[in-house]
Motif scaffolding. Structure first.
Motif, PDB file in Angstrom:
ATOM      1  N   GLU A 164      -0.736   3.266 -10.621  1.00 23.87           N
ATOM      2  CA  GLU A 164      -1.960   2.818 -10.320  1.00 23.87           C
ATOM      3  C   GLU A 164      -1.916   1.329 -10.375  1.00 23.87           C
ATOM      4  OE1 GLU A 164      -6.713   3.347 -11.673  1.00 23.87           O
ATOM      5  OE2 GLU A 164      -5.144   4.126 -12.855  1.00 23.87           O
ATOM      6  N   THR A 165      -1.221   0.631 -11.280  1.00 24.90           N
ATOM      7  CA  THR A 165      -1.165  -0.857 -11.388  1.00 24.90           C
ATOM      8  C   THR A 165      -0.151  -1.325 -10.088  1.00 24.90           C
ATOM      9  OG1 THR A 165      -1.302  -0.800 -13.783  1.00 24.90           O
ATOM     10  CG2 THR A 165      -0.287  -2.785 -13.019  1.00 24.90           C
ATOM     11  N   VAL A 166       0.867  -0.371 -10.023  1.00 26.34           N
ATOM     12  CA  VAL A 166       1.589  -0.892  -8.603  1.00 26.34           C
ATOM     13  C   VAL A 166       1.079  -0.994  -7.488  1.00 26.34           C
ATOM     14  CG1 VAL A 166       3.754  -0.167  -7.466  1.00 26.34           C
ATOM     15  CG2 VAL A 166       4.027  -0.177  -9.897  1.00 26.34           C
ATOM     16  N   ILE A 167       0.047   0.165  -7.210  1.00 30.41           N
ATOM     17  CA  ILE A 167      -0.763   0.105  -6.201  1.00 30.41           C
ATOM     18  C   ILE A 167      -1.704  -1.001  -6.067  1.00 30.41           C
ATOM     19  CG2 ILE A 167      -2.615   1.365  -4.862  1.00 30.41           C
ATOM     20  CD1 ILE A 167      -1.262   4.009  -6.032  1.00 30.41           C
ATOM     21  N   TYR A 168      -2.427  -1.520  -7.158  1.00 27.49           N
ATOM     22  CA  TYR A 168      -3.246  -2.556  -7.223  1.00 27.49           C
ATOM     23  C   TYR A 168      -2.660  -3.807  -6.783  1.00 27.49           C
ATOM     24  CZ  TYR A 168      -7.273   0.218  -9.289  1.00 27.49           C
ATOM     25  OH  TYR A 168      -7.956   1.193  -9.442  1.00 27.49           O
ATOM     26  N   LEU A 197      -2.017  -3.988  -3.079  1.00 31.70           N
ATOM     27  CA  LEU A 197      -3.093  -4.265  -2.310  1.00 31.70           C
ATOM     28  C   LEU A 197      -3.434  -6.002  -2.182  1.00 31.70           C
ATOM     29  CD1 LEU A 197      -5.269  -1.196  -3.076  1.00 31.70           C
ATOM     30  CD2 LEU A 197      -4.300  -1.735  -0.948  1.00 31.70           C
ATOM     31  N   ALA A 198      -3.022  -6.376  -3.946  1.00 35.44           N
ATOM     32  CA  ALA A 198      -3.563  -7.836  -4.047  1.00 35.44           C
ATOM     33  C   ALA A 198      -2.516  -8.600  -3.223  1.00 35.44           C
ATOM     34  CB  ALA A 198      -3.330  -8.048  -5.568  1.00 35.44           C
ATOM     35  N   ALA A 199      -1.210  -8.318  -3.084  1.00 37.41           N
ATOM     36  CA  ALA A 199      -0.355  -9.027  -2.129  1.00 37.41           C
ATOM     37  C   ALA A 199      -0.754  -8.862  -0.858  1.00 37.41           C
ATOM     38  CB  ALA A 199       0.943  -8.481  -2.385  1.00 37.41           C
ATOM     39  N   ILE A 200      -1.091  -7.687  -0.185  1.00 40.58           N
ATOM     40  CA  ILE A 200      -1.693  -7.774   1.355  1.00 40.58           C
ATOM     41  C   ILE A 200      -2.853  -8.504   1.411  1.00 40.58           C
ATOM     42  CG2 ILE A 200      -2.362  -6.130   2.948  1.00 40.58           C
ATOM     43  CD1 ILE A 200      -0.689  -3.829   1.611  1.00 40.58           C
ATOM     44  N   THR A 201      -3.654  -8.401   0.535  1.00 44.03           N
ATOM     45  CA  THR A 201      -5.105  -9.096   0.622  1.00 44.03           C
ATOM     46  C   THR A 201      -4.801 -10.689   0.579  1.00 44.03           C
ATOM     47  OG1 THR A 201      -6.231  -7.462  -0.724  1.00 44.03           O
ATOM     48  CG2 THR A 201      -7.114  -9.699  -0.447  1.00 44.03           C
ATOM     49  N   SER A 241      -1.318 -18.549  -4.360  1.00 39.08           N
ATOM     50  CA  SER A 241      -2.459 -19.019  -5.072  1.00 39.08           C
ATOM     51  C   SER A 241      -3.413 -17.713  -5.454  1.00 39.08           C
ATOM     52  CB  SER A 241      -3.234 -20.235  -4.642  1.00 39.08           C
ATOM     53  OG  SER A 241      -2.367 -21.303  -4.709  1.00 39.08           O
ATOM     54  N   ILE A 242      -3.884 -17.110  -4.113  1.00 39.44           N
ATOM     55  CA  ILE A 242      -4.814 -16.036  -4.146  1.00 39.44           C
ATOM     56  C   ILE A 242      -3.930 -14.897  -4.869  1.00 39.44           C
ATOM     57  CG2 ILE A 242      -5.891 -14.405  -2.839  1.00 39.44           C
ATOM     58  CD1 ILE A 242      -5.842 -16.635  -0.655  1.00 39.44           C
ATOM     59  N   PHE A 243      -2.455 -14.717  -4.616  1.00 32.72           N
ATOM     60  CA  PHE A 243      -1.938 -13.488  -5.237  1.00 32.72           C
ATOM     61  C   PHE A 243      -2.016 -13.527  -6.777  1.00 32.72           C
ATOM     62  CE2 PHE A 243       2.063 -11.315  -6.562  1.00 32.72           C
ATOM     63  CZ  PHE A 243       1.592 -10.084  -6.406  1.00 32.72           C
ATOM     64  N   ALA A 244      -1.699 -14.873  -7.133  1.00 31.19           N
ATOM     65  CA  ALA A 244      -1.486 -15.069  -8.729  1.00 31.19           C
ATOM     66  C   ALA A 244      -2.640 -14.905  -9.299  1.00 31.19           C
ATOM     67  CB  ALA A 244      -0.971 -16.359  -9.004  1.00 31.19           C
ATOM     68  N   ILE A 245      -3.925 -15.268  -8.708  1.00 33.74           N
ATOM     69  CA  ILE A 245      -5.443 -14.965  -9.338  1.00 33.74           C
ATOM     70  C   ILE A 245      -5.634 -13.763  -9.108  1.00 33.74           C
ATOM     71  CG2 ILE A 245      -7.782 -15.503  -8.918  1.00 33.74           C
ATOM     72  CD1 ILE A 245      -6.981 -18.400  -7.803  1.00 33.74           C
ATOM     73  N   LEU A 246      -5.389 -13.100  -8.269  1.00 30.76           N
ATOM     74  CA  LEU A 246      -5.692 -11.383  -8.268  1.00 30.76           C
ATOM     75  C   LEU A 246      -4.830 -10.841  -9.254  1.00 30.76           C
ATOM     76  CD1 LEU A 246      -5.974 -10.868  -4.454  1.00 30.76           C
ATOM     77  CD2 LEU A 246      -8.060 -10.937  -5.954  1.00 30.76           C
ATOM     78  N   LEU A 247      -3.396 -11.187  -9.674  1.00 34.84           N
ATOM     79  CA  LEU A 247      -2.608 -10.652 -10.608  1.00 34.84           C
ATOM     80  C   LEU A 247      -3.363 -10.798 -11.845  1.00 34.84           C
ATOM     81  CD1 LEU A 247       0.860 -11.808  -9.731  1.00 34.84           C
ATOM     82  CD2 LEU A 247      -0.162  -9.303  -9.913  1.00 34.84           C
ATOM     83  N   LEU A 248      -3.927 -11.927 -12.213  1.00 33.75           N
ATOM     84  CA  LEU A 248      -4.604 -12.375 -13.445  1.00 33.75           C
ATOM     85  C   LEU A 248      -5.781 -11.215 -13.499  1.00 33.75           C
ATOM     86  CD1 LEU A 248      -4.597 -16.132 -13.730  1.00 33.75           C
ATOM     87  CD2 LEU A 248      -3.274 -14.523 -14.947  1.00 33.75           C
ATOM     88  N   LEU A 249      -6.534 -10.849 -12.609  1.00 26.95           N
ATOM     89  CA  LEU A 249      -7.760 -10.087 -12.545  1.00 26.95           C
ATOM     90  C   LEU A 249      -7.120  -8.519 -12.779  1.00 26.95           C
ATOM     91  CD1 LEU A 249      -9.988 -11.249  -9.643  1.00 26.95           C
ATOM     92  CD2 LEU A 249     -10.233 -11.439 -12.097  1.00 26.95           C
ATOM     93  N   ILE A 250      -5.865  -8.059 -12.193  1.00 25.73           N
ATOM     94  CA  ILE A 250      -5.550  -6.840 -12.470  1.00 25.73           C
ATOM     95  C   ILE A 250      -4.878  -6.813 -13.852  1.00 25.73           C
ATOM     96  CG2 ILE A 250      -3.523  -5.175 -11.661  1.00 25.73           C
ATOM     97  CD1 ILE A 250      -3.993  -6.526  -8.968  1.00 25.73           C
ATOM     98  N   ASN A 251      -4.316  -7.931 -14.386  1.00 24.88           N
ATOM     99  CA  ASN A 251      -3.729  -8.090 -15.551  1.00 24.88           C
ATOM    100  C   ASN A 251      -2.854  -7.018 -16.133  1.00 24.88           C
ATOM    101  OD1 ASN A 251      -3.323  -9.217 -18.270  1.00 24.88           O
ATOM    102  ND2 ASN A 251      -4.787  -8.288 -18.922  1.00 24.88           N
TER     103      ASN A 251
END
Length: 677
Positions: free
Chosen positions: A4-8, A11-15, A45-55
């Motif tokens: 599930e985390t891999v899918i998130y 999606l974060a990278a595509i977004t 920048s956007i991918f790293a911020i989304l990674l922090l949200l997914i944690n």
């Protein structure tokens, strides 16, 4: 990391990529190279911020080797040196502790023990008692979760504590005894046990029971004598052989004068007997003029009555009679103290007599106490009457000053049931125990002592004290501590002596291996306990006139000194304040007896049984190399590789924050440089 985390993350990278392309490629007039650089920076920048949200969480493993523990415990008691095994014990201990293969294979943990267990620093074999069972139990508890075989160097002769034969059931480790002692069998006579009461009464006969043992195959004759000074007061001829090797001898002696009287029991030694020390045993009795008679008056049967009688009569100087109120009134002059248990309307005449005749009393209340009658029959205290009861736990007053009280771990005691409401004492008093509710100590009195002119009284505001005696046994495996507490209270109430500024607590005589403890309390001129006093004891040996002075140290609210180990004899002592002219004196006697010198051989059979039942093996000192080989080759003691699993969330990775800041800064700088801001 879960699927599930891999899918998130995908999606974060595509977004992130879509947003960056939309900003820098959709209807943008920038050149292609600049578009590509800015798109990459914005995507990061956007991918790293989304990674922090997914944690997402990452796992890491740390591997290490854990060696098995080898516990080496050496018997440091006097019996080892008495059997001439001290040099062998040191030699074997050094071989084990300094063997390179053993040190490489095991984590060595050395200890020595006597009556208690200590880390091994040096061996002097001067412990006056040995408790093998305690040593095995404590070491087994410390290393319960490890692979930790125990090597014990001992002669197997235990003089204190539980039988260690059954310790293998409690210690879940293999035990390897190294037997210190001679396996040869010698003919030997010994006084195995001597039973006598500590206190006897003037002009009464007191019983003595002696168990005499013989170890040998021949038929022999000997004589048992009991000496009082230089006079023989009892003698009996005994005959032993291989089948008849023990005899119980009973007799009775007359107590003719008051004080401590010492005697010596002696078995006539054989011509070739190796150990003659165990043929002798000194014993003593204290002859007192009369018993303290105590009346326990009741009108309702309760387990407290039996508990109080047992506790008080544990001191042979006291007798308790349990009486109904009418029976007490007919024998009121026969008692030095009266205990009134839950007074009700039937106690009206008893209470009047106690108050009018100014008798010392101990009043115990409970849920059936008639407080209207009790409040009206005396002027010492008043209880607020609510007609409701509540359970209160005890809390010891550390500043109690009337007599020395050892802390019985009162906080572990069950609650007592008593009248809800405050007890007000109207005369000078000392609170011994406060009431405690839900872990909070109140100022309400649970147990207090009070004095009015020449009389002394105590009030215990609660029933079910029998549960305290039971809990004391659960805590310590003996009733002694609770019984001693009750007896100190009874001793205070049954005595009309005036208070002293220094109170002392000691025994009139000690057996040779007893702990010789003298306790004291010091009060200032206002009779307030002073915990800053400088006290010392001056001890004089009356036999050789030697004098020594030792300071007393504050311990659990009392001043104490441990005189254990001083030589047998008669002693006078004075406890004094070093800066004031305040002192009190006493005397005691130490009887000569060394329990560690009663053995002729090592207890080989018991040590071998211990080894077999625990999964270990017994060895003699000359077989130490065989023990080392056995330990090194035993597959149970292998080094184990263990790992530590660490789960680290991405939010704890500080470099990601740095990457976000760097990418945003570079994007801003490039846009600023190209005039896009």
């Amino acid at each position: 990391m879960t699927s599930e985390t891999v899918i998130y993350i995908t999606l974060a990278a595509i977004t992130a990529l879509i947003l960056a392309l939309f900003q820098y490629f959709y209807k943008s007039k920038l050149n292609s190279q600049l578009k590509l650089v800015l798109t990459v920076l914005r995507t990061i920048s956007i991918f790293a911020i989304l990674l922090l949200l997914i944690n997402p969480k990452f796992e890491s493993f740390t591997y290490f080797d854990e060696k098995p523990t080898l516990v080496v415990a050496v018997d440091n008691s006097e019996s080892v040196i008495y059997l001439n095994q001290d040099d062998r014990a040191r030699e074997v201990a050094n071989i084990l502790l300094n063997n390179s293969a053993i040190n490489e294979r095991f984590d060595l943990q050395p200890y020595h023990f006597g009556k208690s267990v200590h880390s091994l620093d040096s061996l002097n074999f001067n412990e006056r008692q040995s408790n093998i069972a305690l040593a095995l139990t404590q070491l087994g508890d410390v290393y319960a979760d490890q692979t930790a075989p125990i090597v014990i160097l001992s002669d197997g002769n235990q003089t204190y504590g539980s039988d260690y034969s059954f310790m293998s059931q409690k210690v879940n480790q293999p035990i390897y005894p190294i037997i210190l002692g001679d396996s040869s069998v010698y003919s030997d006579l010994s006084i195995k046990q001597l039973n006598v009461n500590r206190y006897v009464y003037l002009k009464n006969k007191f019983p003595i029971e002696i168990i005499a043992n013989y170890n040998g195959n021949e038929t022999i004759n000997t004589e048992l004598k009991i000496w009082s000074g230089n006079s023989v007061v009892f003698r009996k001829v005994l005959q032993f052989d291989a089948s008849n090797n023990s005899e119980i001898v009973s007799t009775a002696l007359m107590a003719n004068s008051v004080g401590v009287k010492t005697y010596r029991a002696e078995l006539l030694a054989l011509d070739n007997e190796k150990n003659k020390v165990n043929n002798l045993k000194n014993f003593g009795v204290e002859v007192i003029d009369q018993k303290t008679n105590i009346a326990l008056v009741y009108d309702r049967m309760h387990p407290d009555l039996g508990a109080l009688k047992k506790a008080i009569e544990s001191n042979e100087q006291r007798t308790v009679l349990i009486l109904k109120p009418v029976d007490y009134l007919s024998t009121i002059n026969d008692f030095q103290l009266v205990i009134l248990y839950q007074p009700n309307h039937n106690f009206k005449q008893v209470l009047k007599s106690v108050y009018d005749q100014k008798l010392n009393s101990f009043i115990i209340s409970g849920k059936t106490t008639n407080w209207n009658i009790l409040n009206g029959s005396q002027t010492y205290f008043k209880q607020k009457i609510t007609q409701q009861t509540e359970n209160f736990q005890p809390n010891l007053n550390p500043n109690y000053e009337t007599f020395i009280v050892e802390n019985l771990n009162f906080n572990s005691f069950p609650p007592l049931e008593s009248e809800f409401g405050a007890l007000e004492i109207l005369v000078p008093h000392e609170t011994l125990l406060y009431k405690m509710v839900d872990g909070i100590t109140t100022e309400d009195i649970l147990l207090a002592t009070l004095e009015d002119n020449t009389t002394k009284h105590a009030v215990l505001n609660g029933e079910n004290i029998w549960r305290w005696r039971a809990q004391s046994f659960l805590n310590t495996n003996t009733f002694n501590s609770f019984d001693e507490f009750i007896n100190k209270l009874v001793q205070y109430l049954s005595s009309n002596k005036k208070r002293k500024r220094i109170n002392i607590d000691y025994k009139s005589f000690y057996n040779g291996n007893d702990d010789v403890i003298v306790s004291a309390q010091y009060f200032n001129k206002n009779f307030e306990f002073d915990d800053t006093a400088s006290l010392s004891i001056t001890l004089k040996n009356k036999d050789n006139a030697s004098i020594r002075q030792v300071p007393l140290l504050l311990n659990n609210g009392n001043y104490r000194v441990d005189l254990s180990g001083i030589e047998p004899g008669d002693y006078d002592f004075t406890v004094k304040h070093n800066l004031e002219s305040v002192a009190t004196s006493g005397s005691f006697q130490i009887l000569e007896y060394n329990v560690e010198q009663q053995f002729l051989n090592a207890d080989i059979s018991k040590l071998k049984s211990l080894a077999n039942t625990s999964g270990g093996e017994a060895y003699f000192p000359t077989e130490s190399e065989l023990l080392i080989e056995h330990l090194l080759s035993d597959n149970r003691y292998k080094t184990i590789q263990k790992s530590i699993k660490n789960i680290v969330p991405l939010v704890d990775w500080k470099y990601l924050l740095g990457l976000i800041a760097l990418s945003l800064f570079m994007e801003w700088f490039i846009r600023k440089f190209n005039g896009l801001i």
